[in-house]
Motif scaffolding. Sequence first.
Motif, PDB file in Angstrom:
ATOM      1  N   VAL A 139      17.261  11.712 -18.935  1.00 53.32           N
ATOM      2  CA  VAL A 139      16.276  11.889 -20.001  1.00 53.32           C
ATOM      3  C   VAL A 139      15.000  11.145 -19.641  1.00 53.32           C
ATOM      4  CG1 VAL A 139      15.831  11.613 -22.459  1.00 53.32           C
ATOM      5  CG2 VAL A 139      18.175  12.017 -21.666  1.00 53.32           C
ATOM      6  N   LEU A 140      13.862  11.834 -19.710  1.00 47.43           N
ATOM      7  CA  LEU A 140      12.549  11.247 -19.447  1.00 47.43           C
ATOM      8  C   LEU A 140      11.672  11.389 -20.693  1.00 47.43           C
ATOM      9  CD1 LEU A 140      11.708  12.781 -15.927  1.00 47.43           C
ATOM     10  CD2 LEU A 140      13.121  10.783 -16.433  1.00 47.43           C
ATOM     11  N   PHE A 141      10.781  10.426 -20.906  1.00 43.52           N
ATOM     12  CA  PHE A 141       9.886  10.457 -22.064  1.00 43.52           C
ATOM     13  C   PHE A 141       8.450  10.135 -21.693  1.00 43.52           C
ATOM     14  CE2 PHE A 141      13.821   9.521 -24.508  1.00 43.52           C
ATOM     15  CZ  PHE A 141      13.695  10.465 -25.513  1.00 43.52           C
TER      16      PHE A 141
ATOM     17  N   LEU B 224      21.792   9.767 -19.748  1.00 47.27           N
ATOM     18  CA  LEU B 224      22.175  11.127 -19.394  1.00 47.27           C
ATOM     19  C   LEU B 224      22.304  11.945 -20.675  1.00 47.27           C
ATOM     20  CD1 LEU B 224      24.916  10.389 -16.727  1.00 47.27           C
ATOM     21  CD2 LEU B 224      22.521  10.993 -16.342  1.00 47.27           C
ATOM     22  N   GLY B 225      21.724  13.147 -20.667  1.00 50.24           N
ATOM     23  CA  GLY B 225      21.797  13.963 -21.867  1.00 50.24           C
ATOM     24  C   GLY B 225      21.328  15.374 -21.623  1.00 50.24           C
ATOM     25  N   TRP B 226      21.288  16.163 -22.700  1.00 47.53           N
ATOM     26  CA  TRP B 226      20.865  17.554 -22.616  1.00 47.53           C
ATOM     27  C   TRP B 226      20.256  17.973 -23.946  1.00 47.53           C
ATOM     28  CZ3 TRP B 226      23.780  20.748 -25.965  1.00 47.53           C
ATOM     29  CH2 TRP B 226      24.981  20.199 -26.425  1.00 47.53           C
ATOM     30  N   LEU B 227      19.426  18.993 -23.905  1.00 48.60           N
ATOM     31  CA  LEU B 227      18.786  19.529 -25.100  1.00 48.60           C
ATOM     32  C   LEU B 227      19.510  20.796 -25.546  1.00 48.60           C
ATOM     33  CD1 LEU B 227      15.035  19.128 -24.094  1.00 48.60           C
ATOM     34  CD2 LEU B 227      16.241  17.813 -25.842  1.00 48.60           C
ATOM     35  N   ASP B 228      19.724  20.918 -26.857  1.00 43.27           N
ATOM     36  CA  ASP B 228      20.347  22.141 -27.356  1.00 43.27           C
ATOM     37  C   ASP B 228      19.271  23.148 -27.767  1.00 43.27           C
ATOM     38  OD1 ASP B 228      19.414  21.428 -29.890  1.00 43.27           O
ATOM     39  OD2 ASP B 228      21.343  20.670 -30.586  1.00 43.27           O
ATOM     40  N   GLY B 229      19.698  24.265 -28.312  1.00 39.17           N
ATOM     41  CA  GLY B 229      18.765  25.321 -28.680  1.00 39.17           C
ATOM     42  C   GLY B 229      17.823  24.950 -29.798  1.00 39.17           C
ATOM     43  N   GLU B 230      18.138  23.889 -30.554  1.00 36.21           N
ATOM     44  CA  GLU B 230      17.263  23.413 -31.630  1.00 36.21           C
ATOM     45  C   GLU B 230      16.362  22.266 -31.165  1.00 36.21           C
ATOM     46  OE1 GLU B 230      19.349  22.778 -35.392  1.00 36.21           O
ATOM     47  OE2 GLU B 230      21.055  23.839 -34.538  1.00 36.21           O
ATOM     48  N   GLU B 231      16.373  22.014 -29.846  1.00 38.93           N
ATOM     49  CA  GLU B 231      15.593  20.929 -29.225  1.00 38.93           C
ATOM     50  C   GLU B 231      16.044  19.552 -29.691  1.00 38.93           C
ATOM     51  OE1 GLU B 231      11.378  21.395 -28.632  1.00 38.93           O
ATOM     52  OE2 GLU B 231      11.491  23.557 -28.993  1.00 38.93           O
TER      53      GLU B 231
END
Length: 642
Positions: A424-426, A456-463
């Motif tokens: 994850v980057l910001f 560590l992560g991921w984005l879902d369809g709702e962001e």
Amino acid sequence: MTRPVAAPFRASFPVRSIEDVKRLEQTPLAEALTVRSTYEIFRNSAAAFGDRTALTFLRTGDPADAPIRWSYAQLLAGIHQTANLLHRLGVGPQDAVAILLPGCLEYHLALWGGAAAGIAQPLNPLLTEEKLAALMTAGRAKVLIAYGTECDAGLWSKALRLRTQVPTLTTVLRVAPHDEAPGSAGTLPEGVADFDALRACEADDHLVSGRDIAPEDIAAYFHTGGTTGAPKLARHSHGAQVFSAFACVKMTGVGPDDTSINGYPLFHVAGVLPASLASLSAGVNMVIPTPTLLRNKQVMANYWRLVETYRATSLSAVPTVLAALANVPLDGADIRSIRYCRTGAAVLPPELAARFERLFGLHVHESLGMTEMAGISTITPPGVIGPPGCVGFRLPYSQIRIVALDANGNASDRELPPGEQGMVLFKSPNLFSGFVDPADTAKAFTADGWLATGDLGWLDGEERLHLSGRSKDLIIRSGHNIDPKAIEDALGAHPAVQLCAAVGQPDAYAGELPVAFATLAPGMQATEAELLAFTAARVDEAPAKPKSVVVIDHMPVTNVGKIYKPALRALAARRVVEALVEEAWAGLDLGPAARPAVQPEGENALRIVIDAAAAGPAAQALQERLSESIGRLPFKTAVVLQ
């Protein structure tokens, strides 16, 4: 220059989707946020809320005891006095004010008065004197504000000794405990003064310095750990802290009708920014549950009664504290006032989330926060129900990316689509201003200027962002990356398990093997073999099935309640080394006195000591056997004869 008083922060509308976040962004940030400093926040709140209660300090954990209350007007007056006292002591915008206090009302004078005069430097009171001196020296602290009693961390003794260990330190200000009789402290040593007595002599209605604080001015230094290695001091600007408070209010909708119990320690960003500054920017009544906060057994035992007594509208705690609260029965306490329950600091175990909802009817909303982003990065707002591991939406005016890991487990430049896990980057208005040491700063960012979180992560369809763990916690078995969360979710589903964690155990052939540690819920029983079989049956990926599950009495945690995996990795390594020692010792048919001792050598190494006299002629052979077997392990271990 005195800037005009502005309105306090307040929600624009309920945030329920990423579209609502984007709707907030339709107003340019320069128009939406005109507050320039944390000092302005308190001026605005005092003007708006005046005699309303800002801080409620609990003397004990007994709900029947009368608390000490400060209004918003009193809080601002104290901040003025503190800033003016520090100014008179020579503190300027580049000077640090170190803070060594437990949970108390004066902490908020030190934090916000310190930032109005110079740079506030909150310190973890449980750190060793050596670490505290190193942190204060790195921050060039000029004044130390310290608690005038020992508490449970030897605070006052540490403060007095630190006077001679920090070259830049000129003054120690003693904060009297709330229950100390006037005059009982006696004569103070040279260079030490009474905090309350001196600040009472200062103006309480303005900053004598006339300082016009700019958003880019540094408000605070926060240490990012301090338990191991050299100190890393993160620099927070006033603008970054103000934005964190602003974004929290916009996303969560807190306001003057709310009451929170802030049990987070105030040397940590979670307690200072999302929990304190955001609340105090919006008129919340914030309860401080005794000097020892949620480490106070009476507070924990009476927690639900305290919620009932003070009509708390929110509950916020790290997962390990939630796990402890799950063992505290309601016993008829009315907790219907709670409208928002949230957690952060670590991924929420699914079984704990389910248990909390089952026992108390409270859905736990997760957020992501980190020191390098002034305490908050993503938020799951009230009314948004996500699965465990979902930490919500990015803050308005911020950006988020998920990128693949490179061969060394660092962030690459390859962006991943929704649904794929990576680092994850910001980029955000509340990014920190770098570490005090520029070398540390360079490691925190990618080449193109994004903050590399290590999460560590991921984005879902709702962001919405979903977290699975930390890149440094990945277990690497023969080049195969194993996510410890898969093991932890499986083991945590066992009804007897209170807390659990999976780590890599050093192995001569695979590099690491997955193992797990667990504590059991009070009154529950389970064998290690039973837990291992239960977990293995629920972990689909064969390489990720743990090799062992070890039941321990107490889970090691940091001072803010996160499970401390380095201690578990060291414990796993020690178990492997002790087994090899036992094998080598027994193979030479030596007596009990000749059994080698395994000793810690710092935090990341072990030392095997062979008693040459006890081992006799076999001492050399024993050393050679151990050196050969231990040498195959990817863990630093020395074998010595004595």
